[in-house]
Write an enzyme that holds these catalytic residues in place. Sequence first.
Site, PDB file in Angstrom:
ATOM      1  N   ASP A  95       0.860  -1.175   0.000  1.00  0.00           N
ATOM      2  CA  ASP A  95       0.000   0.000   0.000  1.00  0.00           C
ATOM      3  C   ASP A  95       0.903   1.233   0.000  1.00  0.00           C
ATOM      4  OD1 ASP A  95      -2.117   1.676   0.124  1.00  0.00           O
ATOM      5  OD2 ASP A  95      -2.844   1.028   2.075  1.00  0.00           O
ATOM      6  N   ASP A 268      -8.146  -7.228   0.138  1.00  0.00           N
ATOM      7  CA  ASP A 268      -7.325  -7.393   1.346  1.00  0.00           C
ATOM      8  C   ASP A 268      -8.106  -6.888   2.547  1.00  0.00           C
ATOM      9  OD1 ASP A 268      -5.897  -4.766   2.761  1.00  0.00           O
ATOM     10  OD2 ASP A 268      -6.714  -4.360   0.770  1.00  0.00           O
ATOM     11  N   CYS A 306     -13.595 -28.156   7.098  1.00  0.00           N
ATOM     12  CA  CYS A 306     -12.450 -27.268   6.858  1.00  0.00           C
ATOM     13  C   CYS A 306     -11.165 -28.086   6.916  1.00  0.00           C
ATOM     14  CB  CYS A 306     -12.415 -26.145   7.897  1.00  0.00           C
ATOM     15  SG  CYS A 306     -10.988 -25.032   7.706  1.00  0.00           S
ATOM     16  N   CYS A 308      -8.057 -26.840   7.378  1.00  0.00           N
ATOM     17  CA  CYS A 308      -6.935 -26.153   8.030  1.00  0.00           C
ATOM     18  C   CYS A 308      -6.396 -26.988   9.193  1.00  0.00           C
ATOM     19  CB  CYS A 308      -7.358 -24.767   8.522  1.00  0.00           C
ATOM     20  SG  CYS A 308      -8.270 -24.756  10.086  1.00  0.00           S
ATOM     21  N   CYS A 311      -8.665 -27.085  12.402  1.00  0.00           N
ATOM     22  CA  CYS A 311      -9.876 -27.909  12.322  1.00  0.00           C
ATOM     23  C   CYS A 311      -9.550 -29.396  12.217  1.00  0.00           C
ATOM     24  CB  CYS A 311     -10.727 -27.467  11.132  1.00  0.00           C
ATOM     25  SG  CYS A 311     -11.536 -25.860  11.389  1.00  0.00           S
ATOM     26  N   HIS A 337      -7.070 -20.742  10.935  1.00  0.00           N
ATOM     27  CA  HIS A 337      -8.386 -21.096  10.395  1.00  0.00           C
ATOM     28  C   HIS A 337      -8.999 -19.947   9.601  1.00  0.00           C
ATOM     29  CE1 HIS A 337     -12.495 -22.401   9.975  1.00  0.00           C
ATOM     30  NE2 HIS A 337     -12.839 -21.204  10.427  1.00  0.00           N
TER      31      HIS A 337
END
Length: 381
Positions: A95, A268, A306, A308, A311, A337
């Site tokens: 940015d 973002d 999920c 991840c 999880c 997660h």
Amino acid sequence: MQNTASFTLLKTCAQSGARLGVLHTAHGDVPTPIYMPVGTQACVKAMTPHELRDIGTHILLSNTYHLHLRPGEDIVARAGGLHRFMGWDGPILTDSGGFQVFSLAGLRKITEDGVSFQSHIDGSRLFMSPESSMAIQEALGADVAMAFDVCAPYPCDDAAARDAMERTHRWALRCREAHTRPDQLLFGIVQGSVYEDLRVDSVKALRDMDFPGYGIGGLSVGEPKDVMYRMLDHIRPHLPETKPRYLMGVGTADCLLEGVLRGIDMFDCVLATRIARNGTALTDEGRLVLRNAPYADDFTPIEAGCDCYACRHHTRAYIRHLIKAGEITGARLITIHNLRYLLRLMEQVREAILHDRFLDFMRDFYGRYNMAASFNRGGEA
């Protein structure tokens, strides 16, 4: 330096008009639509670069203002650039620092030359201009740089919005002239607050400058979601089809889907990591406040299905225990997660666009998503 940065629009969804593309950079290709985790100070909070790769991250965002103040772009450059400094070999977007500088309110003074401001770290007086923002971003070595813009507050009247927009255009031209790295894409930033005519004027002015991509700034700053969507609807027909579009600071599931529907390619937001540190998880049913008592003996994963790490290996009860005990691992697990949730959502979005069924995907998603348990949008880390 060889010009290795470009964008390819692969297709538009026949059902919805949503876009599927690839952003080509010196550090790899990025499939779009894409969500970018935010590493404001060259670090996504609580995550290592290896973990970011494991959850499917393609591109990170970092911040010019913060890195200029600490450690300084000279140190980053001496380390070999931002990629080597932080140990991330994938693409990075920086940015411009404009949003952060203008958020300082009473600590800054705007002139045509640039912005004088007071450091939030030590109170020292500093100055940033379009030219210095470009120099800092080139020294950092990001794959995508953003023009230095003026973000009008919300709410503001037409005159204030127009003044900020017109200065943004003048500064965009100065950024274009100062930018020298052919291996770094430079995006202009559309402004105009919540005024439809100004938004269209801004797109047309920046389009005439022929930027390689376009950020859409000045939204997700407090206006209602339907107003943001209306602005996107109005500017979409005027944005170049072959250039990437980046909606800045937006990162809730519903806003991502609505943005994609309106032709946005990149997003973002720090929301996913910020709320994780407070014990809140993102799910297809909305937010899950894991510190709450009902989860004390809930031995299911944060979200069924999920993939991840959190999880696959832990339960809501265990993670709640960590949060209540003040253990940093709890925040880390929810961060893993939440980021994977948004990255996986965008994987599903790209697949739906590929098969011309994005409207069906949205309909299925909203059938299970609890809007009352959603968020407004987010902000800065």
